[in-house]
Design an enzyme around this catalytic site. Structure first.
Site, PDB file in Angstrom:
ATOM      1  N   SER A 170       0.811  -0.959  -0.067  1.00  0.00           N
ATOM      2  CA  SER A 170      -0.448   0.023   0.164  1.00  0.00           C
ATOM      3  C   SER A 170       0.600   1.230  -0.082  1.00  0.00           C
ATOM      4  O   SER A 170       2.088   1.359   0.691  1.00  0.00           O
ATOM      5  CB  SER A 170      -0.986   0.453   1.287  1.00  0.00           C
ATOM      6  OG  SER A 170      -1.626   1.457   1.331  1.00  0.00           O
TER       7      SER A 170
ATOM      8  N   ALA B 208     -14.481   6.850   6.333  1.00  0.00           N
ATOM      9  CA  ALA B 208     -15.830   7.735   6.328  1.00  0.00           C
ATOM     10  C   ALA B 208     -16.916   7.404   5.831  1.00  0.00           C
ATOM     11  O   ALA B 208     -18.085   8.126   5.910  1.00  0.00           O
ATOM     12  CB  ALA B 208     -15.096   9.369   5.326  1.00  0.00           C
ATOM     13  N   GLY B 209     -17.413   6.516   5.620  1.00  0.00           N
ATOM     14  CA  GLY B 209     -18.000   5.726   5.309  1.00  0.00           C
ATOM     15  C   GLY B 209     -18.158   6.004   3.307  1.00  0.00           C
ATOM     16  O   GLY B 209     -19.870   5.847   3.135  1.00  0.00           O
TER      17      GLY B 209
ATOM     18  N   SER C 161     -16.554   3.930   1.907  1.00  0.00           N
ATOM     19  CA  SER C 161     -16.562   2.601   1.510  1.00  0.00           C
ATOM     20  C   SER C 161     -14.975   2.722   0.827  1.00  0.00           C
ATOM     21  O   SER C 161     -15.263   1.869  -0.549  1.00  0.00           O
ATOM     22  CB  SER C 161     -17.612   1.866   0.537  1.00  0.00           C
ATOM     23  OG  SER C 161     -17.683   0.762   0.502  1.00  0.00           O
TER      24      SER C 161
ATOM     25  N   ASP D 203     -22.170  -1.750  -0.819  1.00  0.00           N
ATOM     26  CA  ASP D 203     -20.633  -1.084  -1.138  1.00  0.00           C
ATOM     27  C   ASP D 203     -20.112  -1.383  -2.106  1.00  0.00           C
ATOM     28  O   ASP D 203     -19.744  -1.006  -3.153  1.00  0.00           O
ATOM     29  CB  ASP D 203     -20.225  -1.020   0.159  1.00  0.00           C
ATOM     30  CG  ASP D 203     -20.267  -0.765   1.135  1.00  0.00           C
ATOM     31  OD1 ASP D 203     -21.132   0.304   1.037  1.00  0.00           O
ATOM     32  OD2 ASP D 203     -20.092  -0.482   1.926  1.00  0.00           O
TER      33      ASP D 203
HETATM   34  P1  ADP Z   1     -14.750   2.278   4.833  1.00  0.00           P
HETATM   35  O1  ADP Z   1     -14.778   1.371   4.070  1.00  0.00           O
HETATM   36  O2  ADP Z   1     -15.809   3.271   5.270  1.00  0.00           O
HETATM   37  O3  ADP Z   1     -13.169   3.390   4.607  1.00  0.00           O
HETATM   38  P2  ADP Z   1     -13.494   0.873   6.693  1.00  0.00           P
HETATM   39  O4  ADP Z   1     -13.474   0.786   8.086  1.00  0.00           O
HETATM   40  O5  ADP Z   1     -14.851  -0.426   5.619  1.00  0.00           O
HETATM   41  O6  ADP Z   1     -14.081   1.775   5.672  1.00  0.00           O
HETATM   42  O7  ADP Z   1     -12.437   0.570   5.307  1.00  0.00           O
HETATM   43  C1  ADP Z   1     -11.610   0.745   5.590  1.00  0.00           C
HETATM   44  C2  ADP Z   1     -10.159  -0.060   6.057  1.00  0.00           C
HETATM   45  O8  ADP Z   1      -9.850  -0.599   4.526  1.00  0.00           O
HETATM   46  C3  ADP Z   1      -9.151   0.567   6.637  1.00  0.00           C
HETATM   47  O9  ADP Z   1      -8.986   0.586   7.401  1.00  0.00           O
HETATM   48  C4  ADP Z   1      -7.855  -0.732   6.111  1.00  0.00           C
HETATM   49  O10 ADP Z   1      -7.431  -1.262   6.767  1.00  0.00           O
HETATM   50  C5  ADP Z   1      -8.169  -0.061   4.301  1.00  0.00           C
HETATM   51  N1  ADP Z   1      -7.315   0.439   3.143  1.00  0.00           N
HETATM   52  C6  ADP Z   1      -8.755   1.532   3.162  1.00  0.00           C
HETATM   53  N2  ADP Z   1      -7.575   2.223   2.372  1.00  0.00           N
HETATM   54  C7  ADP Z   1      -6.274   2.384   2.426  1.00  0.00           C
HETATM   55  C8  ADP Z   1      -5.197   2.316   1.253  1.00  0.00           C
HETATM   56  N3  ADP Z   1      -5.496   3.775   1.247  1.00  0.00           N
HETATM   57  N4  ADP Z   1      -3.973   1.026   2.161  1.00  0.00           N
HETATM   58  C9  ADP Z   1      -4.368   0.355   2.713  1.00  0.00           C
HETATM   59  N5  ADP Z   1      -5.885  -0.394   3.577  1.00  0.00           N
HETATM   60  C10 ADP Z   1      -6.295   0.297   2.508  1.00  0.00           C
HETATM   61 MG    MG Z   2     -16.630  -0.113   4.106  1.00  0.00          MG
END
Ligand code: ADP
Ligand code: MG
Length: 380
Positions: free
Chosen positions: A68, A122-123, A125, A171
């Protein structure tokens, strides 16, 4: 804007050579239909221009190598070692390979280098954006012919079973199936999706999405309590799900518990608002969506009791600053609001919200203007 040159360079560092391609999965915002999904009801999301991108390529061995850019973290796992419940960020990618294999598809070693500008948690997805980008990548790399809705289900299986987050299909369906300038009206019982036009700019509107940056607390417990209340109400009413309520007053009369009555009133009224929004959008009457957004917010605030001070302040300020309609979007207890605004006014409205937040001593919000974008696929 995401830096695809940096992504390719990182791929080269880690895997040696060029990726076989770049694939994306968008984030999404829910226009209307909140907490209706687990009641077999309707939702109406659209995909965002914010997205996760993976640079991907096959490997000769059976390793899954993931990186990542945002976290600057590399994770490596053998395909044969994939097992649900191995928790960090890489589970959202590895889970897809696991879900594909579990569903009988043949996939081999893969490099997946990830970047994303979907805000985390932030919701909007960010999780489905990643999963759907990876599904698109692996399907192309390994020549898997899987229908769009089945791709969404693979992505959901990854999130439910591998990551362990019990979410509905909203989602992943939005991130996979959406089309530019369209919303996706989804029946969560039949899993039938219909594209419905949202030509906002053509009609002189824009959609502000503002992240209140409110840290979520007790979300899982509250979510579980709402779900349970709905299931109990449906059991008392003798129907499979609250979607099956045909006469709200009659249903409310059969329930003694005042809290349960409020929960049912939200779900049933939100379901009709979502159906109505779908009809209005089909008729091209986007301005008429505004009162539905307002009513949805009031219902989440007063009946479902899932809003918080910052969210209510953001919605009230948006309205006072000239938004046609505004509501919290997403599961609640923080997260984002959306506001339907006249073209060119979203930025000013957001700044007024930021000023109101500063005056109240809240964190600074972040925002952008959202345009309905297309679902996951190949980028380059
Ligand atoms: P949402 O889907 O509402 O943004 P979630 O808790 O379902 O929140 O998903 C967020 C998770 O997705 C993060 O905690 C991380 O594990 C993963 N994630 C999101 N973006 C990245 C990224 N750019 N690099 C690595 N992991 C990510
Ligand atoms: Mg999510």
């Amino acid at each position: 804007m995401l830096d695809t040159a940096a992504l390719r360079a990182k791929y080269n560092d880690i895997a040696g050579g060029e990726p076989e391609g770049l694939w994306f999965g968008p984030g999404r915002v829910n226009l209307i239909g909140e907490h209706t999904d687990y009641n077999d009801g309707f939702v109406l999301p659209f995909a965002l221009e914010k997205m996760a991108i993976v640079a991907a390529g096959r490997r000769d061995d059976d390793l899954l190598v993931m990186y990542s850019l945002e976290l600057d973290d590399r994770v490596e796992i053998a395909l044969s070692a994939l097992a649900p419940g191995t928790g960090d960020w890489s589970a959202y990618l590895a889970g897809v390979l696991w879900a594909l294999r579990t569903s009988g598809h043949t996939v081999g070693g893969t490099n997946l280098i990830l970047t994303s500008d979907v805000p985390l948690g932030a919701g909007l997805s960010s999780s489905a954006a990643i999963e759907c980008a990876v599904v698109a990548a692996v399907c192309d790399l390994y020549d898997l012919s899987i229908e769009p809705m089945d791709r969404a289900k693979i992505a959901r299986l990854a999130e439910n079973a591998y990551v362990g987050a019990p979410t509905g299909l909203l989602d992943q369906a939005a991130s996979t199936l959406c089309k530019e300038d369209f919303g996706l009206f989804l029946d969560c019982r039949t899993l039938e999706g219909v594209h419905v036009p949202l030509p906002m700019s053509e009609q002189g509107f824009e959609m502000l999405v503002l992240d209140t940056k409110t840290p979520h607390s007790h979300v899982d417990g509250e979510y579980g309590a709402r779900r349970k209340s709905c299931e109990q109400a449906a059991a008392i009413l003798g129907i499979p799900a609250l979607r099956d309520v045909t006469d709200l007053d009659d249903a409310l009369a059969k329930l003694d518990d005042e809290v349960m009555q409020k929960r049912v009133r939200h779900v049933v009224s939100e379901n009709s608002r979502t159906l109505e929004a779908y009809e209005l959008a089909r008729q091209g009457r986007l301005a008429d969506l505004a009162p539905l957004l307002d009513a949805s917010h009031a219902s989440m605030r007063d009946d479902y009791e899932i809003t918080v001070d910052t969210v209510d302040l953001a919605v009230e300020t948006a309205k006072a600053a000239g938004a046609l309609g505004a509501r919290m979007t997403g599961g609640g207890f923080g997260g984002c609001i959306i506001a339907l605004c006249h073209t060119g006014s979203g930025e000013t409205i957001a700044q007024e919200i930021a000023a109101a937040f500063a005056a109240a001593g809240h964190r600074s919000p972040e925002w952008f203007i959202a345009t309905p974008a297309g679902g996951a696929g190949r980028l380059a």
